[in-house]
Design an enzyme around this catalytic site. Structure first.
Site, PDB file in Angstrom:
ATOM      1  CG  HIS A 161     -75.787  51.422  34.052  1.00 24.94           C
ATOM      2  ND1 HIS A 161     -76.059  52.092  32.722  1.00 24.94           N
ATOM      3  CD2 HIS A 161     -76.536  50.502  34.018  1.00 24.94           C
ATOM      4  CE1 HIS A 161     -76.920  51.395  32.155  1.00 24.94           C
ATOM      5  NE2 HIS A 161     -77.158  50.394  32.803  1.00 24.94           N
ATOM      6  CE1 TYR A 184     -74.067  59.779  28.583  1.00 21.12           C
ATOM      7  CE2 TYR A 184     -74.990  61.358  27.737  1.00 21.12           C
ATOM      8  CZ  TYR A 184     -74.866  60.601  28.507  1.00 21.12           C
ATOM      9  OH  TYR A 184     -75.829  60.861  29.555  1.00 21.12           O
ATOM     10  N   PRO A 199     -80.548  67.935  27.311  1.00 18.45           N
ATOM     11  CG  PRO A 199     -81.647  66.562  25.993  1.00 18.45           C
ATOM     12  CD  PRO A 199     -81.269  68.185  25.877  1.00 18.45           C
ATOM     13  CE  LYS A 239     -76.196  66.210  36.444  1.00 11.41           C
ATOM     14  NZ  LYS A 239     -76.479  64.904  36.860  1.00 11.41           N
ATOM     15  CE1 TYR A 279     -74.378  61.470  32.253  1.00 10.12           C
ATOM     16  CE2 TYR A 279     -74.043  59.436  33.946  1.00 10.12           C
ATOM     17  CZ  TYR A 279     -74.606  60.083  32.598  1.00 10.12           C
ATOM     18  OH  TYR A 279     -75.603  59.237  31.849  1.00 10.12           O
TER      19      TYR A 279
END
Ligand code: FAD
Ligand code: DHB
Length: 397
Positions: free
Chosen positions: A76, A204, A295, A299, A387
Site C-alpha cells: 500500500h 483509520y 495497536p 508497531k 508509520y
C-alpha cells in the site's frame, strides 16, 4: 533423569520474535533451540497483526523469506484518515521518498518462519510444558522443559533469549526491572470476514461513537476493528450489531462496508508497557516480552522483529567474534526505538479514539489535530515517517 543437551542460544517462545531470531542466528552459523508451550497449529492460527513496515519487508526478503510475502502481500502507498464524515488520503510513499507498508498477516509470517526453520533442520519444541530458565548470570544459563511426550530436558546454553510475549516467564527473571505502563479506557473488537474489502487501503476512522479500522488480509478477506469499552463481552456483539456499527463509523456518501461471513471474533485490551533493561546477564528479552504498544500505530510486530535484528547482530559479535560491546548496548539500542514507537502509538491512539467521558473540548482538539495532519505537509510527513518505520535497523548479513 533429564536429557542433557547443548545449544549456543536457547529461545523461549515460537512467536515471530523467537522464530526470526532462530532463523537469523542460523544464517550466522549459530545454532539454537526454540521451546514453545503451545502447539504448532495454535501458533500458526493465532490472529494478530497484519501490517509490515517497509524495512520489515526488506529484511524478510533479504533473509530468504520473501517468496510468499511478495506473491501474497498487498503493498500500500498510504492510508486513509476519516473524521467528521470525510475521508482523507495520506500518501506515505510520496511523503517519505518511496517508503510503503505491506499487508501480510502475522499468521503467514509465522508459517513461513516455521517452514524455513524445519526445512533447515532447526530445532523447535512445540507443546512443551514446565519451561524454566536458570543461572542467567553464569556463563552457562540453562533452559529446561518437558517435551510433548513427557520427557524432561535441560539445555545448557551460552545465551537465552526471552521471546515469550507479554505473559511469559522471562521478564520476571530480571531483578529491579523498571516498568512504564499506561492502560487505555477502551479495547478493540476485531473480526475477520469473508468479504472483499471495499477499500484499496486501510481506513483509520474517528467517529463520535468511537474509533474503527478497516484492514484486510487478501482480495477476498477483510479485517475490521471497532473501539469498544475495556470490559466488553463478545456476547454483546452479535454479527448484525458489528456490521451496523462498522457501517455507521465508516459512513461516507455513496460508499459502504462490504459485509460477509464472520470467521473470527476477539476483544483485545489496549495498553502501553515498556520494561527495561531488556537484558540481565546472559538473558535477553525481545518483542512483547519487554514491550507492548496499543495497536493503532501497527508497531508491535515490527518492533519485535527490529529487536531481533539488533539481537542477532549482537549475538554474532559475542558468540562468533568474542566481542560483547553490541550485547552491552542491546537494551539501550532497542529502547530508543521502542520509545519512539510508544510515542507514535500513543499519539495515533489518543487522536483517533473517543475516551469515555470525553467532553466537547477534547473532541475539538482531536478534530483540529486530524485537520492539521491532513493539511500540513510537515505533520503528514511525521505520521508517514513513523508509520512506514522510522530508522529501520539493518541485519549484518
Ligand atoms: P508473541 O507473538 O506473543 O509470541 C510469544 C510466544 O511465546 C507465543 O507463541 C507464546 O505461546 C510463547 N510463550 C509464552 N509463554 C511461554 C512459556 N512459558 N514457555 C514457552 N513459550 C511461551 N503489530 C504490528 O506490528 N502491526 C499490526 O498491525 C498489529 N496489529 C495487532 C492487532 C492485534 C489485535 C493484536 C493483539 C496485536 C497486534 N500487533 C500488531 C502486535 C503483534 O501481534 C505483537 O507485537 C507480536 O505478536 C509480538 O511478537 P512476539 O514474538 O514478541 O510475541
Ligand atoms: C492491522 C492492525 C493494526 O493494529 C493496524 O494499525 C493496521 C492493520 C491489521 O490487523 O491488519
Amino acid at each position: 533423569m533429564a536429557v542433557i543437551s547443548r545449544a549456543q542460544v536457547g529461545i523461549v517462545g515460537a512467536g515471530p520474535a523467537g522464530l526470526l531470531l532462530s532463523h537469523l542466528l542460523a544464517l550466522h552459523g549459530i545454532e539454537s533451540v526454540v521451546v514453545e508451550n503451545k502447539s504448532r497449529e495454535y501458533c500458526e492460527a493465532r490472529q494478530r497483526a497484519g501490517l509490515l513496515e517497509a524495512g520489515t519487508v526488506e529484511l524478510l526478503r533479504s533473509v530468504g523469506l520473501g517468496e510468499r510475502l511478495d506473491a501474497e502481500g498487498l503493498e500500500h502507498d498510504g492510508i486513509y484518515l476519516q473524521f467528521d464524515g470525510e475521508r482523507h488520503h495520506v500518501n506515505i510513499r510520496s511523503l517519505t521518498g518511496g517508503r510503503w507498508v505491506t499487508v501480510y498477516a502475522q499468521t503467514e509470517i509465522v508459517k513461513d518462519l516455521i517452514a524455513a526453520r524445519l526445512a533447515a533442520g532447526g530445532a523447535i519444541e512445540f507443546s512443551a510444558s514446565d519451561v524454566t530458565v536458570r543461572d542467567v548470570t553464569s556463563s552457562r544459563p540453562v533452559l529446561s522443559y518437558v517435551d510433548s511426550s513427557g520427557a524432561a530436558h535441560e539445555v545448557s546454553c551460552d545465551v537465552i533469549a526471552g521471546c515469550d510475549g507479554f505473559h511469559g516467564i522471562s521478564r520476571p527473571l530480571i531483578p529491579e526491572i523498571s516498568v512504564y505502563e499506561r492502560t487505555y479506557p477502551y479495547a478493540w473488537l476485531g473480526i475477520l470476514a469473508d468479504a472483499a474489502p471495499s477499500t484499496d487501503e486501510l481506513i483509520y476512522s474517528r467517529h463520535e461513537s468511537g474509533f474503527a479500522l478497516y484492514s484486510m488480509r487478501s482480495p477476498s478477506v477483510s479485517r475490521l476493528y471497532l473501539q469498544v469499552p475495556p470490559d466488553e463481552k463478545l456476547e454483546e456483539w452479535p454479527d448484525d450489531r458489528i456490521w451496523s456499527e462498522l457501517q455507521r463509523r465508516f459512513a461516507v456518501d455513496g460508499w459502504s462496508v462490504a459485509e460477509g461471513t464472520v470467521t473470527d471474533k476477539s476483544i483485545t485490551p489496549m495498553r502501553s508497557f515498556v520494561a527495561g533493561p531488556m537484558r540481565h546477564g546472559r538473558l535477553f528479552l525481545a518483542g512483547d516480552a519487554a514491550h507492548i504498544v496499543p495497536p493503532t500505530g501497527a508497531k508491535g510486530l515490527n518492533l519485535a522483529l527490529s529487536d531481533v535484528i539488533v539481537l542477532a547482530n549482537a549475538l554474532r559479535a559475542a558468540l562468533v567474534s568474542g566481542s560483547w560491546e553490541l550485547a552491552d548496548a542491546y537494551s539501550d539500542t532497542c529502547l530508543r526505538r521502542v520509545w519512539r514507537a510508544t510515542h507514535f502509538s500513543w499519539w495515533m491512539t489518543s487522536m483517533l479514539h473517543v475516551a469515555p467521558g470525553a467532553d466537547a473540548f477534547e473532541s475539538q482538539l482531536q478534530l483540529s489535530q486530524l485537520r492539521y495532519v491532513t493539511s500540513s505537509r510537515a505533520q503528514a510527513t511525521a505520521l508517514a515517517e513513523n508509520y512506514a518505520g522510522y530508522q529501520p535497523v539493518r541485519f549484518d548479513a
